[in-house]
Each structure stands twice: as C-alpha cells, then as structure tokens.
Enzyme design. Structure first.
Site, mmCIF file in Angstrom:
data_model
loop_
_atom_site.group_PDB
_atom_site.id
_atom_site.type_symbol
_atom_site.label_atom_id
_atom_site.label_comp_id
_atom_site.label_asym_id
_atom_site.label_seq_id
_atom_site.Cartn_x
_atom_site.Cartn_y
_atom_site.Cartn_z
ATOM 1 N N ARG A 92 0.894 -1.186 0.161
ATOM 2 C CA ARG A 92 -0.006 0.066 -0.151
ATOM 3 C C ARG A 92 0.928 1.401 -0.022
ATOM 4 O O ARG A 92 0.296 2.522 0.097
ATOM 5 C CB ARG A 92 -0.925 0.003 1.340
ATOM 6 C CG ARG A 92 -0.231 -0.077 2.419
ATOM 7 C CD ARG A 92 -1.062 0.415 3.831
ATOM 8 N NE ARG A 92 -0.751 -0.331 4.987
ATOM 9 C CZ ARG A 92 -1.245 -1.165 5.467
ATOM 10 N NH1 ARG A 92 -2.631 -1.605 4.913
ATOM 11 N NH2 ARG A 92 -1.045 -1.992 6.777
ATOM 12 N N ASP A 251 10.194 -8.318 8.027
ATOM 13 C CA ASP A 251 10.079 -7.454 7.026
ATOM 14 C C ASP A 251 9.893 -5.971 7.508
ATOM 15 O O ASP A 251 9.635 -4.870 6.885
ATOM 16 C CB ASP A 251 8.998 -7.723 6.107
ATOM 17 C CG ASP A 251 7.608 -8.005 6.914
ATOM 18 O OD1 ASP A 251 7.483 -9.099 7.660
ATOM 19 O OD2 ASP A 251 6.550 -7.357 6.586
ATOM 20 N N ASP A 261 7.820 0.940 10.706
ATOM 21 C CA ASP A 261 6.492 0.361 10.431
ATOM 22 C C ASP A 261 5.892 0.133 11.584
ATOM 23 O O ASP A 261 5.706 -0.651 12.381
ATOM 24 C CB ASP A 261 6.557 -1.043 9.971
ATOM 25 C CG ASP A 261 6.571 -1.103 8.417
ATOM 26 O OD1 ASP A 261 6.361 0.034 7.864
ATOM 27 O OD2 ASP A 261 6.681 -2.043 7.610
#
Length: 490
Positions: A92, A251, A261
């Site tokens: 995204r 990740d 993140d």
C-alpha cells in the site's frame, strides 16, 4: 522562484534492475487535504515551513505527476510470527524518490496509503486515518526521544471510504527514512536463489549507507556487523524508554537499525515486562520483554540470508556481539536514567531490584523515573508513594541514594543533587505517547477535529520539558486507557 528549486532529489533505488521493484502509478484519494505538515522537518530539506502551496499537496499525494519522482513498490519477503512468507512487498506504499537534507544525507520519500500495487495481495492498498495518525505521532515522538526512527513529513485525510472492521476514512502518510531496505529484502533474494541480486543489494547498501565498510577486508561482514550493532542499540533504546513495537517481523526490521513500520505499538504504563500491545499476538511472541530475544532471532534470519556472501564462522562471531552490545548500551542508558556517572560493581543488582519492585507494585514506568528525577525539588516520600509496598520502596530508594553518595565520594567531580537531577530530567521524559492519548486524538479526528493531533504533535516535540500548561498530559491513564491492545488493521 520554483517551490522545488532548492530541493535536491534522486532516484537511486529505481536504477536497480526491475526484479527489485515494480513501477506503480499512485491512485490518489478523493478530496485529499492536509491534517498536519511537519514544517520544522520540511525546512531541513529546503521545503516550506507551511503547506500553503497547493502543489505540495498534489505532488506528495501522487495526484500530480512529478518529474523528480519515479513511484515504485519494493519487492521483499520476511518471517511473520516466525513463519516465512515469500509473498510480501509494498502492498500500500510507494517509494517516490529521495531528498537530500541540509546535512547532505539522503532520505527516501515513501507515500503510505497510495493504492493497489502488485504486492497488495488481498488488500486494497489503502491506509486509514486511525493508523496513519498513530504512525505520524509516534515516529515524531520517538525522534524527539532520541531514538533511531523513520520520520513523518506530513499526513492527509480524504473522503475515500476504506473498509476494515467498519468503514473508515482513507488517509496517507509521507514517511521519510534513510532507507526502506528491510531484512526481508535480503531474505527474498536468498530464498529465490537470486544470489547475484543478493550481492548487488549488499553492494548498494554499503555504497549508499555504509561506505566505510569498503575499507574492510570483508566488506559484507563489516556491513552485517553494523546491522547487528545498530539493531542492538535500537532495542536497548526501546527497552529503556518502555516502547513495545508489537509486530517485529523481519519485513519490519530496517537494515539501519531504525524503528520502522509503526502498527500496534504501545508505551508501557504500569511496568509489566510481559506487556503485549498487539491483539493478534496470541502467544506473546512480541511481548515487551521478548523484544531483545526476537531481534536476535531476526538477525539470525538475516545472517542465514547473507550466507552466500559471508562465511558461517564470521556470521556466528558477528551475531555473538549482539547481546554484549545490547547489554552495554542498555546499562549505559539505565545509569543515565538513574543519574549515575560511572559503572560500579552491584549496578546490575540495583537495576534488577528496581525492575522487580516496579513489576510487583504495578508502578507507572515513565512516572517513576520522572519522579526520581525530581528529588532535588521533592521529598523522598513522593517516590515511595508511587508504590503499594512502601517498605520495599523505601529499602530500594535507600540503596539507590547510597549508590549515588558513594559515587560522589569516589569521583573527583561530585555533582550536587540539583545537577544530577537536571541531567536525569534531560533523559527521563515527562510526556510519552500513551495509547489513550493517541486514541483521544483519533476519536476527535474521526469527527473532523484535528486540534488534538496538533496539540500532541507540539507537546511530544519536547518530551523532557516541564510544559506546565500541558500537565494533564503527564497524568496516569484512566482505567480504560491502561493496557490497551491495538489491531494490526491499518
């Protein structure tokens, strides 16, 4: 004079072979508008302090093509909750390009919530207002706390509906980071046996971010040693400030040891070592006290992915430096938080007794250290009153003050209580982004009122300052706001 005339752009990642990414055209949201623009950060890149020019919105939202950008979705893989997933990538978010700051450092420009990509899997490529606000506020709060992190240049909200557990507003975040290369990038090329690309990725990491490694006899080993050291330092900082990331998949691990993140994160309220902030973490894999162990596990996964480039014995020796580095940095941070100048025998026992006392009494972690920093102004009883077992608290505090006095006697430069406490207040925040504060800002924002977002953003820029007019934000959370668990859905 053009809005962009003083801004230096680059597209280094886009020069890599196409197997590293897919070019993607952003899909703008409907009626995009600014929620907040980080003017102070923007000025460091020769961008305006205020986002009045409509071109800023149209370019950074992806609504207007821009020659300096080459939007792309990175391909990577990763271990999620310990299980390898080969089907990952930017689902995204898009890497638009890079900008150079006034110190000559290059930063990726990443638009999160930009729409569908080839790696969206079953998702819609969108981000919602709730999670975007949390990432904006927390990344900037962490930067102000002195912790390595990605940054937030700005965020937008729209009229585009996004469907999660309920219908929410679509939003976008402009994230800046020195790199978006993750452990999972290396894992992808290793597990697909693309060893030439693995080597090329390592070569570019060294060239772009760690040029000093080229002088090493084994440059790939030197690179990995840096990743180990930076990761250990970051984890020590998390544990010292009481930050739980919540989803430490490989990740989500930056090769530069930067907090990356932001999802279901949380700062400790009561000191609870086993605090789980992610409601999807049923086994507590990513609980607060498991973070040091998980980071080592993730580094081991990266080491395995680098095995075509680095000898096994060298990888094991590099990994063996993780725990000593973590322990050394964490102890240094703890001594700073306690106002101790030197390392002395018995410090570990003092720290461990403190943590046990905090846990047994469910004492607020941030408030404890801040109150301890006020002993030049307040009576010792103010510290003791933070605990249920006041006798035990008195015993630890007496031991702590003996340790302080012993250091002052032994050292040549004895510091006054005022000097010591001033130094402690500079490292023990008064204000952190407690989950309930973020939730209150979200609740207002979902009604179209972004005033609380701006209030928190301003407050958290100076977490160590008294800011007496903001005292209410330093209060303990209400019962509903304690131990909040957060959804991964964003």
């Amino acid at each position: 004079m053009s809005l962009w005339s003083s801004v230096k752009f680059a597209q280094r990642y886009a020069q890599l072979p196409k197997v590293f990414y897919r070019l993607v055209t952003p899909q703008p949201l409907d009626n995009n508008r600014w929620v907040i623009w980080n003017g102070e950060l923007a000025q460091g890149f020769a961008l305006p302090k205020h986002a009045d020019d409509p071109q800023l919105l149209s370019v950074f939202s992806g609504a207007e093509p821009f020659s300096a950008f080459k939007p792309l979705a990175m391909k990577y893989a990763g271990h999620q909750f310990g299980v390898y997933n080969p089907d990952l990538g930017d689902g995204r978010g898009l890497l638009l390009g890079e900008m150079q700051n006034q110190q000559g450092q290059w930063f990726d420009i990443h638009l999160k919530g930009a729409g569908l990509t080839p790696f969206s899997r079953m998702g819609d490529g969108r981000a919602v207002l709730r999670s975007t606000l949390r990432e904006y506020l927390c990344s900037e709060a962490m930067a102000a706390l002195g912790i390595e992190t990605t940054r937030a240049l700005g965020m937008m909200v729209s009229d585009t509906p996004v469907y999660r557990e309920q219908v929410e507003q679509g939003a976008c975040l402009i994230r800046l980071a020195q790199t978006h290369i993750r452990f999972g990038h290396f894992e992808h090329f290793f597990y697909t046996e693309q060893y030439d690309e693995l080597r090329l990725l390592a070569d570019n990491v060294i060239e772009w971010y760690m040029p000093e490694c080229t002088a090493h006899d084994k440059p790939y080993l030197a690179m990995f040693e840096q990743v180990v050291a930076r990761t250990a330092t970051m984890i020590a900082q998390w544990q010292a400030v009481g930050f739980a990331h919540g989803v430490m998949n490989t990740d989500n691990m930056s090769i530069l040891g930067q907090t990356f993140d932001y999802g279901p994160f949380g700062f400790l309220d009561d000191y609870e070592p086993g605090y789980i902030c992610n409601h999807s973490d049923y086994q507590g894999r990513y609980a607060f006290d498991q973070q040091p162990r998980v980071a080592l596990w993730n580094l081991s996964a990266l080491a395995h992915a680098l095995s075509p480039l680095i000898e096994r014995d060298d990888l094991e020796l590099a990994l063996a430096q993780y725990e000593p580095t973590l322990g050394k940095v964490f102890s240094q941070l703890m001594r700073q938080k306690l106002g101790l100048l030197s390392q002395q025998e018995g410090d570990s026992e003092l720290f461990n007794a403190m943590f046990a006392l905090l846990a047994e009494n469910h004492t607020d972690y941030t408030r404890f250290f801040r109150t301890l920093s006020q002993l030049d102004r307040e009576d010792e009883q103010t510290v003791i009153d933070l605990f249920i077992d006041r006798d035990a608290a008195h015993g630890w505090l007496s031991r702590y003050l003996e340790r302080v006095a012993m250091e002052q006697t032994a050292s040549g430069e004895a510091k006054s209580a005022q000097q010591r406490c001033e130094q402690m207040r500079a490292v023990n925040p008064k204000y952190i982004l407690r989950n309930y504060l973020a939730q209150q800002a979200i609740d207002k924002a979902q009604q179209g009122d972004f005033s609380e977002v701006h209030t928190l953003a301003k407050l958290l820029k100076n977490p160590y300052d008294e800011q007496a007019e903001m005292e209410a934000y330093a209060h303990l959370p209400p019962e509903w706001g304690k131990k909040m668990v957060i959804s991964c859905s964003s």
